[in-house]
Write an enzyme that holds these catalytic residues in place. Sequence first.
Site, PDB file in Angstrom:
ATOM      1  CE1 TYR A  85       0.875   0.908   4.410  1.00 50.16           C
ATOM      2  CE2 TYR A  85       0.488  -1.458   4.388  1.00 50.16           C
ATOM      3  CZ  TYR A  85       0.998  -0.329   5.014  1.00 50.16           C
ATOM      4  OH  TYR A  85       1.626  -0.436   6.219  1.00 50.16           O
ATOM      5  CB  CYS A  90      -3.273   1.695  12.162  1.00 49.73           C
ATOM      6  SG  CYS A  90      -1.601   2.277  11.870  1.00 49.73           S
ATOM      7  CG  HIS A 136      -4.983   5.908  10.498  1.00 49.05           C
ATOM      8  ND1 HIS A 136      -5.775   5.479   9.460  1.00 49.05           N
ATOM      9  CD2 HIS A 136      -4.087   4.897  10.701  1.00 49.05           C
ATOM     10  CE1 HIS A 136      -5.390   4.286   9.044  1.00 49.05           C
ATOM     11  NE2 HIS A 136      -4.366   3.900   9.790  1.00 49.05           N
TER      12      HIS A 136
END
Length: 418
Positions: free
Chosen positions: A306, A342, A324
């Site tokens: 990514y 994350c 995030h």
Amino acid sequence: MSHFSRRRTAMRYTLLVAPLAVGLTSCGADKGDPLAASPYNAAGQVSYSLAGGGKVDPNKPLEITAKGDDRITDVTATDAAGRYVRGELAPDGIRWHSTAPLAAGAHYTVRVSTEDGNGRPGRETVGFDTTAADKLLRVSFGPDVGTYGVGQPVTAELTVPVKDPAARAKVEQNLQVTASPEAAAGSWYWVDDRTLHYRPQSYWPAHAKIEVRSTLDGVRVENSLYGGASKPLSLTTGDRVEAITDSGTHEMTFKRNGSVVRTIPITTGKPGFSTRNGVKVVLGKEQFVRMQSESIGISAGSSEAYDLPVYWATRVTWSGEYVHAAPWSVGSQGSANVSHGCTGMSTENAHWFFDQVQKGDVVQVVNSGGETMTPFDNGFGDWNLNWSAWKNGSALGGKDRTAAVQNTAAPARLRPKA
């Protein structure tokens, strides 16, 4: 990519002297538009505040400045042991400077990533040595003066390594922490020969004033080593903010001063990329981060690769774990874990979270398949050591201390717990 580079807010770094992994990292979903595979040589496109051919004064900041149309996107400075130096990048990407003293008598390697006006990446690596210590033991306390969350540990960096147990005890006896209102019993922990962390048994009180000082000036530590004058530190804490991230229920419970404020649907790390369990402390906030899979060892040709623009990113580890905005995974938020480590949430929730937290606030992950956050090498995982283990890191025989305010005219000192 040049459009992003001109409108983004540059990242700010607060790097601890510890064996950390840092950079443009973390999780994402699909491939973006990859940049050129071979970065250009940035030699001559950046300048350094290094004496020509000589050794560097460790008490002066290291400064790196971009030239022409280039911008700095990332800087890492490490010593021979792999410990990173705290630093900060200017919002315009033109200048980076260290925010903590360098170690004396050390060799450093600096790696600078740049970006030209067309978004093409560049790289340069340089090395330098610092001058030896002046034989006076001085202490630099951290973090910087300001207001922090109740999970923020106090740090102490020594200019001279101390290994002898008796000398360590003498140092520790002269590093004093007081708090008002009074905190629970607290203790220093020797992370290494130069670094100590202090925390109470439980989190700091909300809206407390914390005073940290050294009384080592003129004290003989060992042999010919004497303490020198050191600057004291004053901190305050804000509200008690805790974000409990449950990877099993796919929800974050956001609490302020013990009351639930919001429950947020989330996604965390999928199998093979499970989010670390345990207590983490907010390290900083970045409105924009470019996240690339190569920074965590995923090659560009992998199906997991990514390269994404990410917004409203709250950092909790130096290796690139954030809370995030993840608009690409909204369909999985609240029901499945699909990230690369994350904690992802909708853009609206991420923006709200970003606005609610500050450095030192607590983010605790539970029910993840990941390992527990380590104490010192990837941010502030100090709270993942139980109190007995924490006290064993003290040179004073595991004695509790109380961070309290003494109502006397004499300088406040740490006292043994009654």
